[in-house]
Design an enzyme around this catalytic site. Structure first.
Site, PDB file in Angstrom:
ATOM      1  N   HIS A  81       2.402  -8.349 -10.771  1.00 57.34           N
ATOM      2  CA  HIS A  81       2.809  -6.996 -10.401  1.00 57.34           C
ATOM      3  C   HIS A  81       4.327  -6.994 -10.188  1.00 57.34           C
ATOM      4  O   HIS A  81       4.967  -8.043 -10.273  1.00 57.34           O
ATOM      5  CB  HIS A  81       2.066  -6.489  -9.162  1.00 57.34           C
ATOM      6  N   LYS A 126      -6.768  -8.991  -0.565  1.00 58.96           N
ATOM      7  CA  LYS A 126      -6.260  -8.935   0.815  1.00 58.96           C
ATOM      8  C   LYS A 126      -7.452  -8.958   1.788  1.00 58.96           C
ATOM      9  O   LYS A 126      -7.796  -7.941   2.387  1.00 58.96           O
ATOM     10  CB  LYS A 126      -5.439  -7.658   1.026  1.00 58.96           C
ATOM     11  N   ASP A 146       7.668 -10.771  -4.787  1.00 60.84           N
ATOM     12  CA  ASP A 146       6.891 -11.984  -4.567  1.00 60.84           C
ATOM     13  C   ASP A 146       6.113 -12.399  -5.811  1.00 60.84           C
ATOM     14  O   ASP A 146       5.385 -13.399  -5.788  1.00 60.84           O
ATOM     15  CB  ASP A 146       5.961 -11.853  -3.355  1.00 60.84           C
ATOM     16  N   HIS A 159       6.405  -6.364  -7.627  1.00 61.94           N
ATOM     17  CA  HIS A 159       7.091  -6.741  -6.390  1.00 61.94           C
ATOM     18  C   HIS A 159       7.766  -8.103  -6.527  1.00 61.94           C
ATOM     19  O   HIS A 159       7.385  -8.929  -7.359  1.00 61.94           O
ATOM     20  CB  HIS A 159       6.098  -6.769  -5.220  1.00 61.94           C
ATOM     21  N   CYS A 209      -1.582 -10.210  -5.017  1.00 63.35           N
ATOM     22  CA  CYS A 209      -1.525  -9.321  -3.853  1.00 63.35           C
ATOM     23  C   CYS A 209      -2.618  -8.248  -3.874  1.00 63.35           C
ATOM     24  O   CYS A 209      -2.712  -7.462  -2.927  1.00 63.35           O
ATOM     25  CB  CYS A 209      -0.149  -8.673  -3.755  1.00 63.35           C
ATOM     26  N   ASN A 257       1.287  -4.547   3.149  1.00 59.72           N
ATOM     27  CA  ASN A 257       2.275  -3.559   2.710  1.00 59.72           C
ATOM     28  C   ASN A 257       1.612  -2.518   1.804  1.00 59.72           C
ATOM     29  O   ASN A 257       1.138  -2.829   0.713  1.00 59.72           O
ATOM     30  CB  ASN A 257       3.397  -4.275   1.963  1.00 59.72           C
ATOM     31  N   HIS A 273      -3.264  -2.617  -4.637  1.00 58.99           N
ATOM     32  CA  HIS A 273      -2.035  -2.938  -3.911  1.00 58.99           C
ATOM     33  C   HIS A 273      -0.835  -2.232  -4.537  1.00 58.99           C
ATOM     34  O   HIS A 273       0.064  -1.763  -3.840  1.00 58.99           O
ATOM     35  CB  HIS A 273      -1.827  -4.451  -3.914  1.00 58.99           C
ATOM     36  N   HIS A 288      -1.108 -13.992  -0.596  1.00 55.56           N
ATOM     37  CA  HIS A 288      -0.660 -14.442   0.718  1.00 55.56           C
ATOM     38  C   HIS A 288      -1.875 -14.951   1.490  1.00 55.56           C
ATOM     39  O   HIS A 288      -2.954 -14.366   1.404  1.00 55.56           O
ATOM     40  CB  HIS A 288      -0.008 -13.305   1.501  1.00 55.56           C
TER      41      HIS A 288
END
Length: 245
Positions: A97, A181, A101, A99, A178, A187, A159, A217
């Site tokens: 994605h 989750k 990270d 982002h 991400c 976020n 996400h 994460h």
């Protein structure tokens, strides 16, 4: 007394500055299955503090494929150096994605003429943000980076509008990025919460045989992380989150 107060205040200010400037933890690389490594990089965010971000390195023969870059150029460079030190060649990267990270290392990899891959949707969002784009884009769903070895699948928005997952059929490892989750949605700035439960259900139906699920994460687990993600998303829908789109 006044001088003592000034000295104490100065000491406190110095301590706070020292704490703020503490170096980030070093990049970690762990073997999680034959030919599969998890890389963990760290960044501090104003709203979240110190955050660890996961990605993978998948080895096929003498080639190594990066699944989501580390969260900084510095750690991406370290990861490539580690790959070289193992006697492998960094053959390509794929980002799940837009982002940072997932994509922060794209510019470095591009500068080294290492092929970088992202979906057309992800590249469009990177362009809109003014960030470096992957050199290769794709629309197929699923998309095989390596036939029968590394599959990218788009389950729908969650996400972010563009979030993919990566499936390794030989090892039965799902990199959920991400999108997955299980402990909380985190976020929600670019989330599409109303679509997230249905998208999670698609993953449950498609990858229920996953032996290992690696989230973007937090700790890896089994396929139950997908159901937990779906439940978190359903709770957010029921709660009518202010971030609901």
């Amino acid at each position: 007394m006044k001088m003592a107060f000034v000295l104490t205040l100065s000491a406190l200010l110095f301590a706070n500055i020292s704490t703020a400037e503490e170096p980030l933890p070093e990049l970690e690389i762990k073997n999680i299955d034959e030919g599969v490594y998890m890389h963990i990089s760290y960044e501090k965010y104003p709203s979240w503090g110190l955050v660890a971000s996961n990605g993978l390195v998948v080895v096929e023969g003498k080639n190594a494929y990066i699944i989501d870059t580390p969260v900084s150029t510095k750690d991406t460079e370290k990861l490539v150096q580690w790959i070289d030190a193992q006697g492998f060649k960094t053959a390509a990267s794929i980002s799940t994605h837009f982002h940072s990270d997932s994509t922060a290392g794209i510019a470095y990899l591009n500068s080294k003429s290492i092929p970088t891959y992202a979906s057309t949707q992800t590249n469009a969002l990177l362009k809109k943000k003014g960030d470096e784009q992957a050199t290769h884009s794709f629309d197929k769903n699923p998309y095989w980076l390596i036939k029968n070895k590394i599959e990218a699948y788009y389950p729908g928005a969650g996400h972010t509008p563009d979030n993919l997952v990566i499936w390794l059929p030989e090892q039965k490892i799902l990199f959920g990025g991400c999108f997955v989750k299980p402990e909380g949605l985190g976020n929600l700035g670019d989330a599409v919460i109303k679509d997230w439960p249905a998208s999670a259900e698609k993953l449950i139906q498609r990858y229920s045989n996953a032996k290992i699920v690696v989230p973007g994460h937090g700790a890896m687990g089994d396929a139950s992380l997908l159901e937990k993600t779906k439940q978190r998303a359903l709770e957010a829908v029921r709660d009518k989150s202010p971030n609901l789109k």
